[in-house]
Design a protein around this motif. Structure first.
Motif, mmCIF file in Angstrom:
data_model
loop_
_atom_site.group_PDB
_atom_site.id
_atom_site.type_symbol
_atom_site.label_atom_id
_atom_site.label_comp_id
_atom_site.label_asym_id
_atom_site.label_seq_id
_atom_site.Cartn_x
_atom_site.Cartn_y
_atom_site.Cartn_z
ATOM 1 N N LEU A 179 -13.542 -3.164 2.728
ATOM 2 C CA LEU A 179 -13.414 -2.340 1.414
ATOM 3 C C LEU A 179 -12.769 -1.508 1.635
ATOM 4 C CD1 LEU A 179 -14.817 -0.756 -1.153
ATOM 5 C CD2 LEU A 179 -16.140 0.629 0.227
ATOM 6 N N GLY A 180 -11.567 -1.682 0.596
ATOM 7 C CA GLY A 180 -10.375 -0.791 0.316
ATOM 8 C C GLY A 180 -10.576 0.342 -0.876
ATOM 9 N N VAL A 181 -10.472 1.682 -0.343
ATOM 10 C CA VAL A 181 -10.182 2.297 -1.462
ATOM 11 C C VAL A 181 -8.509 3.491 -1.438
ATOM 12 C CG1 VAL A 181 -11.727 4.913 -1.650
ATOM 13 C CG2 VAL A 181 -12.687 2.708 -1.013
ATOM 14 N N ASP A 182 -8.868 3.367 -2.727
ATOM 15 C CA ASP A 182 -7.411 4.430 -2.926
ATOM 16 C C ASP A 182 -8.178 5.684 -3.658
ATOM 17 O OD1 ASP A 182 -4.799 5.234 -3.808
ATOM 18 O OD2 ASP A 182 -5.545 3.952 -6.610
ATOM 19 N N PRO A 183 -8.004 6.353 -3.018
ATOM 20 C CA PRO A 183 -8.860 7.733 -3.392
ATOM 21 C C PRO A 183 -8.364 8.681 -4.371
ATOM 22 C CG PRO A 183 -8.143 7.902 -1.684
ATOM 23 C CD PRO A 183 -8.240 7.117 -1.867
ATOM 24 N N GLY A 184 -9.113 9.182 -5.368
ATOM 25 C CA GLY A 184 -8.505 9.699 -6.001
ATOM 26 C C GLY A 184 -9.856 10.589 -6.757
ATOM 27 N N LEU A 185 -9.070 12.000 -7.335
ATOM 28 C CA LEU A 185 -10.204 12.726 -8.015
ATOM 29 C C LEU A 185 -10.868 12.609 -9.647
ATOM 30 C CD1 LEU A 185 -12.940 14.675 -8.195
ATOM 31 C CD2 LEU A 185 -10.999 16.486 -9.175
ATOM 32 N N ALA A 186 -9.316 11.956 -10.620
ATOM 33 C CA ALA A 186 -9.697 11.322 -11.289
ATOM 34 C C ALA A 186 -10.323 9.747 -11.918
ATOM 35 C CB ALA A 186 -8.862 11.327 -12.338
ATOM 36 N N ASN A 187 -9.794 9.346 -10.453
ATOM 37 C CA ASN A 187 -9.828 7.786 -10.717
ATOM 38 C C ASN A 187 -9.991 6.922 -8.997
ATOM 39 O OD1 ASN A 187 -9.559 6.948 -13.686
ATOM 40 N ND2 ASN A 187 -7.856 7.600 -12.748
ATOM 41 N N SER A 188 -10.880 6.983 -8.577
ATOM 42 C CA SER A 188 -10.972 6.125 -7.409
ATOM 43 C C SER A 188 -11.025 4.064 -7.472
ATOM 44 C CB SER A 188 -12.361 6.906 -6.741
ATOM 45 O OG SER A 188 -12.111 8.060 -5.602
ATOM 46 N N GLY A 189 -9.652 4.110 -6.893
ATOM 47 C CA GLY A 189 -9.533 2.353 -6.637
ATOM 48 C C GLY A 189 -10.833 1.764 -5.883
ATOM 49 N N TRP A 190 -11.507 0.842 -5.604
ATOM 50 C CA TRP A 190 -12.177 0.355 -4.712
ATOM 51 C C TRP A 190 -12.007 -1.575 -4.744
ATOM 52 C CZ3 TRP A 190 -15.875 -3.373 -5.793
ATOM 53 C CH2 TRP A 190 -16.822 -3.546 -7.135
ATOM 54 N N GLN A 192 5.442 -4.499 -7.461
ATOM 55 C CA GLN A 192 5.746 -5.249 -6.582
ATOM 56 C C GLN A 192 3.982 -5.736 -5.760
ATOM 57 O OE1 GLN A 192 9.460 -2.936 -4.847
ATOM 58 N NE2 GLN A 192 10.055 -5.360 -5.814
ATOM 59 N N VAL A 193 3.528 -4.345 -5.580
ATOM 60 C CA VAL A 193 2.175 -4.479 -5.171
ATOM 61 C C VAL A 193 0.774 -5.270 -5.994
ATOM 62 C CG1 VAL A 193 0.462 -3.047 -4.190
ATOM 63 C CG2 VAL A 193 2.880 -2.107 -3.776
ATOM 64 N N GLN A 194 0.608 -4.998 -7.147
ATOM 65 C CA GLN A 194 0.182 -5.771 -7.660
ATOM 66 C C GLN A 194 0.785 -7.212 -8.209
ATOM 67 O OE1 GLN A 194 1.016 -3.557 -12.025
ATOM 68 N NE2 GLN A 194 -0.532 -2.155 -11.383
ATOM 69 N N PHE A 195 1.591 -7.693 -7.977
ATOM 70 C CA PHE A 195 1.896 -9.044 -7.205
ATOM 71 C C PHE A 195 1.707 -9.604 -6.139
ATOM 72 C CE2 PHE A 195 4.518 -12.260 -6.293
ATOM 73 C CZ PHE A 195 5.032 -13.649 -7.369
ATOM 74 N N MET A 196 1.985 -8.773 -5.223
ATOM 75 C CA MET A 196 0.910 -9.636 -3.968
ATOM 76 C C MET A 196 0.360 -9.391 -3.537
ATOM 77 S SD MET A 196 4.002 -10.954 -2.608
ATOM 78 C CE MET A 196 3.327 -11.518 -1.497
ATOM 79 N N VAL A 197 -0.531 -8.943 -4.388
ATOM 80 C CA VAL A 197 -1.944 -8.538 -4.187
ATOM 81 C C VAL A 197 -2.632 -9.540 -4.623
ATOM 82 C CG1 VAL A 197 -4.725 -7.501 -5.288
ATOM 83 C CG2 VAL A 197 -2.315 -5.370 -4.522
ATOM 84 N N ARG A 198 -2.342 -10.006 -6.094
ATOM 85 C CA ARG A 198 -2.182 -11.541 -7.561
ATOM 86 C C ARG A 198 -2.522 -12.469 -5.909
ATOM 87 N NH1 ARG A 198 -0.802 -12.488 -13.015
ATOM 88 N NH2 ARG A 198 -1.719 -14.431 -13.142
ATOM 89 N N SER A 199 -1.397 -12.675 -5.749
ATOM 90 C CA SER A 199 -0.827 -13.347 -4.616
ATOM 91 C C SER A 199 -1.693 -14.060 -3.341
ATOM 92 C CB SER A 199 0.786 -13.871 -4.997
ATOM 93 O OG SER A 199 1.668 -13.678 -5.292
ATOM 94 N N VAL A 200 -1.836 -13.029 -2.710
ATOM 95 C CA VAL A 200 -2.377 -13.023 -1.927
ATOM 96 C C VAL A 200 -4.037 -13.544 -2.015
ATOM 97 C CG1 VAL A 200 -3.203 -11.987 0.422
ATOM 98 C CG2 VAL A 200 -1.057 -11.980 0.170
ATOM 99 N N LEU A 201 -4.180 -12.835 -2.830
ATOM 100 C CA LEU A 201 -5.977 -13.172 -3.146
ATOM 101 C C LEU A 201 -5.989 -14.123 -3.923
ATOM 102 C CD1 LEU A 201 -7.555 -9.311 -3.376
ATOM 103 C CD2 LEU A 201 -7.143 -11.093 -0.892
ATOM 104 N N GLU A 202 -4.901 -14.738 -5.225
ATOM 105 C CA GLU A 202 -5.407 -16.456 -5.254
ATOM 106 C C GLU A 202 -6.018 -15.973 -6.855
ATOM 107 O OE1 GLU A 202 -6.135 -19.268 -2.968
ATOM 108 O OE2 GLU A 202 -4.851 -19.121 -1.412
ATOM 109 N N ASP A 258 -5.081 -0.529 -12.289
ATOM 110 C CA ASP A 258 -3.685 -0.238 -10.865
ATOM 111 C C ASP A 258 -5.093 -0.122 -9.705
ATOM 112 O OD1 ASP A 258 -3.997 2.060 -12.249
ATOM 113 O OD2 ASP A 258 -1.853 2.547 -12.358
ATOM 114 N N HIS A 259 -5.495 1.000 -9.754
ATOM 115 C CA HIS A 259 -6.486 1.971 -8.638
ATOM 116 C C HIS A 259 -6.942 0.329 -7.895
ATOM 117 C CE1 HIS A 259 -4.839 6.069 -10.194
ATOM 118 N NE2 HIS A 259 -5.658 5.020 -12.040
ATOM 119 N N ALA A 260 -7.680 -0.298 -8.744
ATOM 120 C CA ALA A 260 -8.167 -1.412 -7.994
ATOM 121 C C ALA A 260 -7.218 -1.557 -7.271
ATOM 122 C CB ALA A 260 -9.014 -2.179 -8.937
ATOM 123 N N ALA A 261 -6.044 -2.691 -7.814
ATOM 124 C CA ALA A 261 -5.377 -3.858 -7.247
ATOM 125 C C ALA A 261 -4.811 -2.555 -5.581
ATOM 126 C CB ALA A 261 -3.716 -3.890 -7.928
#
Length: 168
Positions: free
Chosen positions: A8-19, A125-135, A143-146
């Motif tokens: 489980l990856g988490v990008d923490p934030g009070l307004a938006n926490s991505g997971w 660039q991060v979003q592009f690589m997430v998309r690529s790595v996870l196919e 973007d918080h989820a990415a």
């Protein structure tokens, strides 16, 4: 026999926490689910934190990850923002502890380095690589989820780098 590890990856934030939850089997990563938890500034702080906790606890229960990869706090010069992020991060750590997840934390630059190859990578660039790595056939939204998926990918790469291939 190799088994599947779930991170489980988490990008923490009070307004938006991505997971984001990824499954790792050997060198193969597969996305299981991702999203973001949003809270309203008009709500009382304890209610916002409870909402983050409840939703992350539900994700942990549903997808049964054994490890948490969480972004450490980046101090941008705004102490109020850093404090709010720290509180959301603390709630995520408690949710992980309640289910005995192994916790790993990474600086934003380390996540970018592991996923893109440079610690100064842009959000695109991060979003592009997430998309690529996870196919994926699309860029994960929001973007918080990415960012959360990038955190999980970073941890999967670091496990492999440290010789901890997914033989749970």
């Amino acid at each position: 026999m190799k088994t599947e590890l779930r991170i489980l990856g988490v990008d923490p934030g009070l307004a938006n926490s991505g997971w984001g939850v990824v499954a790792v089997r050997g060198n193969k990563l597969r996305p299981l689910a991702y999203g973001a938890i949003s809270t309203k500034a008009s709500e009382e702080l304890p209610l916002r934190l409870a909402s983050i906790y409840d939703e992350l606890a539900a994700v942990i229960l549903k997808y049964a990850p054994s490890e948490l990869s969480i972004e450490s706090i980046y101090h941008k010069g705004n102490p109020k923002s850093s404090l709010a992020t720290a509180q959301a991060r603390g709630v995520a750590l408690v949710a992980a502890a309640r289910r005995s997840l192994v916790v790993n934390e990474y600086a934003p630059a380390a996540i970018k380095q592991a996923v893109v190859g440079t610690g100064s990578a842009s959000k695109q660039q991060v979003q592009f690589m997430v998309r690529s790595v996870l196919e994926l056939d699309h860029t994960p939204e929001p973007d918080h989820a990415a960012d959360a998926l990038a955190c999980a990918i970073c941890h999967a790469h670091m496990r492999r780098y440290n010789g901890l291939v997914a033989k749970v």
